[in-house]
Design a protein around this motif. Structure first.
Motif, PDB file in Angstrom:
ATOM      1  N   LEU A   1       0.362  -1.030   0.015  1.00  0.00           N
ATOM      2  CA  LEU A   1       0.263   0.249   0.404  1.00  0.00           C
ATOM      3  C   LEU A   1       0.699   1.701  -0.048  1.00  0.00           C
ATOM      4  O   LEU A   1       0.731   2.154  -0.501  1.00  0.00           O
ATOM      5  CB  LEU A   1      -0.786   0.157   1.317  1.00  0.00           C
ATOM      6  N   ALA A   2       2.350   1.550   0.648  1.00  0.00           N
ATOM      7  CA  ALA A   2       3.041   1.922   0.770  1.00  0.00           C
ATOM      8  C   ALA A   2       3.740   2.720  -0.780  1.00  0.00           C
ATOM      9  O   ALA A   2       3.596   4.076  -0.589  1.00  0.00           O
ATOM     10  CB  ALA A   2       4.043   1.849   1.217  1.00  0.00           C
ATOM     11  N   ALA A   3       3.505   1.748  -1.656  1.00  0.00           N
ATOM     12  CA  ALA A   3       3.648   1.845  -3.217  1.00  0.00           C
ATOM     13  C   ALA A   3       2.799   2.438  -4.000  1.00  0.00           C
ATOM     14  O   ALA A   3       3.169   4.094  -4.957  1.00  0.00           O
ATOM     15  CB  ALA A   3       4.042   0.442  -3.822  1.00  0.00           C
ATOM     16  N   TRP A   4       1.884   1.834  -3.460  1.00  0.00           N
ATOM     17  CA  TRP A   4       0.430   2.251  -3.776  1.00  0.00           C
ATOM     18  C   TRP A   4       0.604   3.765  -3.579  1.00  0.00           C
ATOM     19  O   TRP A   4       0.068   4.574  -4.752  1.00  0.00           O
ATOM     20  CB  TRP A   4      -0.844   1.470  -3.625  1.00  0.00           C
ATOM     21  N   ALA A   5       0.566   4.288  -2.623  1.00  0.00           N
ATOM     22  CA  ALA A   5       0.506   5.534  -1.862  1.00  0.00           C
ATOM     23  C   ALA A   5       1.577   6.329  -3.094  1.00  0.00           C
ATOM     24  O   ALA A   5       0.537   7.379  -2.954  1.00  0.00           O
ATOM     25  CB  ALA A   5       0.505   5.523  -0.603  1.00  0.00           C
ATOM     26  N   GLU A   6       2.580   6.610  -3.021  1.00  0.00           N
ATOM     27  CA  GLU A   6       3.572   7.482  -4.015  1.00  0.00           C
ATOM     28  C   GLU A   6       2.867   7.376  -5.106  1.00  0.00           C
ATOM     29  O   GLU A   6       3.243   8.072  -5.936  1.00  0.00           O
ATOM     30  CB  GLU A   6       4.888   6.054  -3.750  1.00  0.00           C
ATOM     31  N   ALA A   7       2.562   6.146  -5.966  1.00  0.00           N
ATOM     32  CA  ALA A   7       2.347   6.025  -7.412  1.00  0.00           C
ATOM     33  C   ALA A   7       1.169   6.955  -8.020  1.00  0.00           C
ATOM     34  O   ALA A   7       0.845   7.455  -8.127  1.00  0.00           O
ATOM     35  CB  ALA A   7       2.187   4.419  -7.820  1.00  0.00           C
ATOM     36  N   LEU A   8       0.144   7.165  -6.611  1.00  0.00           N
ATOM     37  CA  LEU A   8      -0.942   7.865  -6.567  1.00  0.00           C
ATOM     38  C   LEU A   8      -0.864   9.560  -6.165  1.00  0.00           C
ATOM     39  O   LEU A   8      -1.614   9.691  -6.008  1.00  0.00           O
ATOM     40  CB  LEU A   8      -1.945   7.540  -6.091  1.00  0.00           C
ATOM     41  N   SER A   9       0.732   9.489  -5.928  1.00  0.00           N
ATOM     42  CA  SER A   9       0.620  10.706  -5.166  1.00  0.00           C
ATOM     43  C   SER A   9       0.706  11.923  -6.140  1.00  0.00           C
ATOM     44  O   SER A   9       0.505  12.986  -6.153  1.00  0.00           O
ATOM     45  CB  SER A   9       1.724  10.697  -4.475  1.00  0.00           C
ATOM     46  N   VAL A  10      -0.130  11.428  -7.201  1.00  0.00           N
ATOM     47  CA  VAL A  10       0.369  12.634  -8.535  1.00  0.00           C
ATOM     48  C   VAL A  10      -0.412  12.337  -8.838  1.00  0.00           C
ATOM     49  O   VAL A  10      -1.771  11.176  -9.198  1.00  0.00           O
ATOM     50  CB  VAL A  10       1.448  12.838  -9.329  1.00  0.00           C
ATOM     51  N   PRO A  11      -0.902  13.131  -9.635  1.00  0.00           N
ATOM     52  CA  PRO A  11      -2.374  12.606 -10.383  1.00  0.00           C
ATOM     53  C   PRO A  11      -2.573  11.272 -11.967  1.00  0.00           C
ATOM     54  O   PRO A  11      -1.734  11.870 -12.165  1.00  0.00           O
ATOM     55  CB  PRO A  11      -2.898  14.210 -12.038  1.00  0.00           C
ATOM     56  N   THR A  12      -3.219  10.868 -11.889  1.00  0.00           N
ATOM     57  CA  THR A  12      -3.360   9.582 -12.371  1.00  0.00           C
ATOM     58  C   THR A  12      -5.146   9.395 -13.726  1.00  0.00           C
ATOM     59  O   THR A  12      -5.887   9.475 -12.620  1.00  0.00           O
ATOM     60  CB  THR A  12      -2.786   9.020 -11.516  1.00  0.00           C
ATOM     61  N   ALA A  13      -5.013   9.094 -14.718  1.00  0.00           N
ATOM     62  CA  ALA A  13      -5.854   8.149 -15.329  1.00  0.00           C
ATOM     63  C   ALA A  13      -6.449   7.850 -15.173  1.00  0.00           C
ATOM     64  O   ALA A  13      -7.679   7.142 -14.936  1.00  0.00           O
ATOM     65  CB  ALA A  13      -5.574   9.477 -16.591  1.00  0.00           C
ATOM     66  N   CYS A  14      -6.169   6.218 -14.673  1.00  0.00           N
ATOM     67  CA  CYS A  14      -6.200   5.198 -14.615  1.00  0.00           C
ATOM     68  C   CYS A  14      -5.797   3.994 -13.560  1.00  0.00           C
ATOM     69  O   CYS A  14      -4.517   4.337 -13.909  1.00  0.00           O
ATOM     70  CB  CYS A  14      -6.847   4.507 -15.939  1.00  0.00           C
ATOM     71  N   VAL A  15      -6.015   3.236 -13.015  1.00  0.00           N
ATOM     72  CA  VAL A  15      -5.434   2.458 -12.446  1.00  0.00           C
ATOM     73  C   VAL A  15      -5.767   0.453 -12.763  1.00  0.00           C
ATOM     74  O   VAL A  15      -7.244   0.685 -13.215  1.00  0.00           O
ATOM     75  CB  VAL A  15      -5.712   2.426 -10.802  1.00  0.00           C
ATOM     76  N   LEU A  16      -5.064  -0.110 -13.339  1.00  0.00           N
ATOM     77  CA  LEU A  16      -5.547  -1.462 -13.051  1.00  0.00           C
ATOM     78  C   LEU A  16      -4.579  -2.514 -12.551  1.00  0.00           C
ATOM     79  O   LEU A  16      -3.999  -2.457 -12.239  1.00  0.00           O
ATOM     80  CB  LEU A  16      -5.165  -1.620 -14.534  1.00  0.00           C
ATOM     81  N   LEU A  17      -5.749  -3.071 -12.078  1.00  0.00           N
ATOM     82  CA  LEU A  17      -5.065  -4.281 -11.015  1.00  0.00           C
ATOM     83  C   LEU A  17      -6.328  -5.741 -11.331  1.00  0.00           C
ATOM     84  O   LEU A  17      -7.174  -5.531 -11.742  1.00  0.00           O
ATOM     85  CB  LEU A  17      -5.341  -4.224  -9.737  1.00  0.00           C
ATOM     86  N   GLU A  18      -5.820  -6.858 -10.535  1.00  0.00           N
ATOM     87  CA  GLU A  18      -6.093  -7.926 -10.947  1.00  0.00           C
ATOM     88  C   GLU A  18      -6.292  -8.405  -9.839  1.00  0.00           C
ATOM     89  O   GLU A  18      -5.104  -9.005  -9.196  1.00  0.00           O
ATOM     90  CB  GLU A  18      -6.122  -9.226 -11.605  1.00  0.00           C
ATOM     91  N   THR A  19      -7.500  -9.311  -8.814  1.00  0.00           N
ATOM     92  CA  THR A  19      -7.206  -9.881  -7.685  1.00  0.00           C
ATOM     93  C   THR A  19      -7.954 -11.089  -7.671  1.00  0.00           C
ATOM     94  O   THR A  19      -9.390 -10.200  -7.656  1.00  0.00           O
ATOM     95  CB  THR A  19      -6.951  -8.626  -6.472  1.00  0.00           C
ATOM     96  N   PRO A  20      -7.829 -12.257  -7.318  1.00  0.00           N
ATOM     97  CA  PRO A  20      -6.486 -13.157  -7.567  1.00  0.00           C
ATOM     98  C   PRO A  20      -6.068 -12.672  -8.715  1.00  0.00           C
ATOM     99  O   PRO A  20      -6.334 -12.759  -9.642  1.00  0.00           O
ATOM    100  CB  PRO A  20      -7.183 -14.065  -6.431  1.00  0.00           C
TER     101      PRO A  20
END
Length: 416
Positions: A143-162
């Protein structure tokens, strides 16, 4: 086309929706959904045609834009998912690429979990940068890596879980909250969990994508994909892209998928029970160094998995001692379980991700994902689970003895 659920549908549970939702009968009163194998449609007059193209009249125009059979499938999927709208596509990868390319433009930024299906990884790592879109990968569980990556404007997030194939779990609620603060639309690939075991929209996701080829057909017959989300986004962002680029689902495939949905709950439940038993068997089997299954307490993210999912699912990943050579010997020794890169089928299937689905992402990327040369992904089917564990036992015994096996085609008896 009507994307709104039927007025009475909200009272029905998933198993009922899978059989009845979205059905639209012709005046002939057919019980099974009608198959409209037509490329185009006839208008009453030129004025109706003009009004249809102006958006002032509701009438089917061309099966690339919409088709009654496909529309029934879309409505059923939307009601099952709890989404406002759905658009069907020719394949699962058409669903992923359409969702991303319809939303993103040059100068935009996408943040993706590193653990993606190989073709999804290629789109983010290779294709999107060609169009001037910045791509950033993160460890989906950090989650810390997500927070850093999303600390600037972003248009889209892609993930799969599981995730495919190591069954990593992403905290959707936490990631969606951060993504929305960054201005991003969150796209979740929900193929492994199916719409029965996990509802990404309930955790804040904006868009859900499926390869309907997997559990939804689940019988190895047709390809298909689906994109689900809010009606405004589907109609204003996704539909113009699909209409003009043409990744349309065929009416025949939509009809087959409608039939697949009718038995989805029965199949997923039975396959999940089998997967639980197979995972427990493999966890204590000689020659197996590790097992990943979201429903087991020893999964690294077991608590999160069961907070987001209602059950463990139909996929088991395990690692054998001895790397690629041992993995190949085991797979070649199987008599019942087929070697195939498909999943979610009524037939059990194994694949070696490092040399198939995730070969082209490269050794360095595989290492980051924990995909070792000894890792095997097992999609558990509907067979008697005792036959599945017997099949695995024979292969593992041969592996432990250091022997070799002749390849025997599934469905045929091996010489004793």
């Amino acid at each position: 086309m009507n994307d709104q659920p039927d007025d009475h549908a909200a009272a029905y549970r998933p198993a009922t929706l899978l059989v009845h939702a979205g059905t639209e009968r012709t005046p002939y009163g057919e019980t099974s959904e009608a198959m409209f194998l037509t490329s185009g449609f006839v208008y009453d007059d030129a004025e109706q045609a003009e009004a249809t193209f102006l958006g002032q009249a509701t009438h089917y125009q061309y099966s690339r834009f919409g088709n009654p059979t496909v529309a029934m499938f879309e409505r059923r999927m939307a009601m099952l998912e709890g989404a406002e709208a759905c658009r069907a596509t020719a394949t699962g990868m058409a669903a992923v690429s359409s969702a991303l390319l319809s939303h993103l433009k040059a100068g935009d930024r996408i943040v993706a979990a590193r653990a993606l299906f190989g073709s999804c990884y290629w789109i983010v790592a290779t294709l999107l940068p060609r169009y001037g879109i910045e791509s950033v990968f993160v460890d989906g569980g950090d989650l810390a890596a997500w927070a850093e990556a999303l600390s600037v404007p972003t248009a889209c997030v892609l993930l799969e879980t599981p995730s495919n194939p190591m069954l990593d779990i992403v905290d959707m609620r936490a990631v969606c909250d951060m993504a929305h603060q960054a201005g991003a639309v969150v796209v979740v690939d929900n193929v492994f969990a199916t719409p029965l075991l996990q509802k990404p929209l309930e955790f804040g996701a904006d868009v859900v994508v499926y390869s309907c080829t997997k559990h939804i057909d689940g019988q190895g017959r047709v390809l298909g994909g689906a994109v689900l989300g809010r009606k405004a986004w589907i109609e204003e962002t996704l539909q113009p892209f699909i209409r003009n680029t043409g990744p349309a689902m065929s009416p025949f495939n939509a009809w087959v998928l409608l039939k697949g949905l009718e038995t989805l709950a029965l199949r997923v439940n039975a396959m999940t029970r089998n997967a639980e038993t197979v995972a427990d068997f493999l966890a204590s089997a000689p020659g197996v160094s590790r097992v990943w299954y979201p429903g087991r307490a020893d999964h690294p993210q077991a608590e999160l998995a069961m907070r987001q999912m209602t059950d463990g699912g139909t996929l088991v990943t395990f690692e054998v001692e001895g790397g690629k050579e041992a993995a190949f010997r085991l797979m070649n020794a199987l008599r019942l379980i087929a070697v195939s890169n498909n999943l979610g089928d009524s037939r059990s299937m194994v694949t070696h991700p490092a040399t198939t689905t995730h070969m082209k992402i490269g050794a360095e990327a595989r290492a980051l994902l924990g995909i070792t040369d000894g890792a095997i992904r097992l999609s558990v089917g509907l067979e008697d689970v005792r036959d599945l564990t017997d099949d695995l036992s024979r292969g593992l015994a041969l592996l432990s003895a250091g022997g070799h096996a002749d390849v025997v085609q599934p469905g045929r008896q091996a010489a004793e």
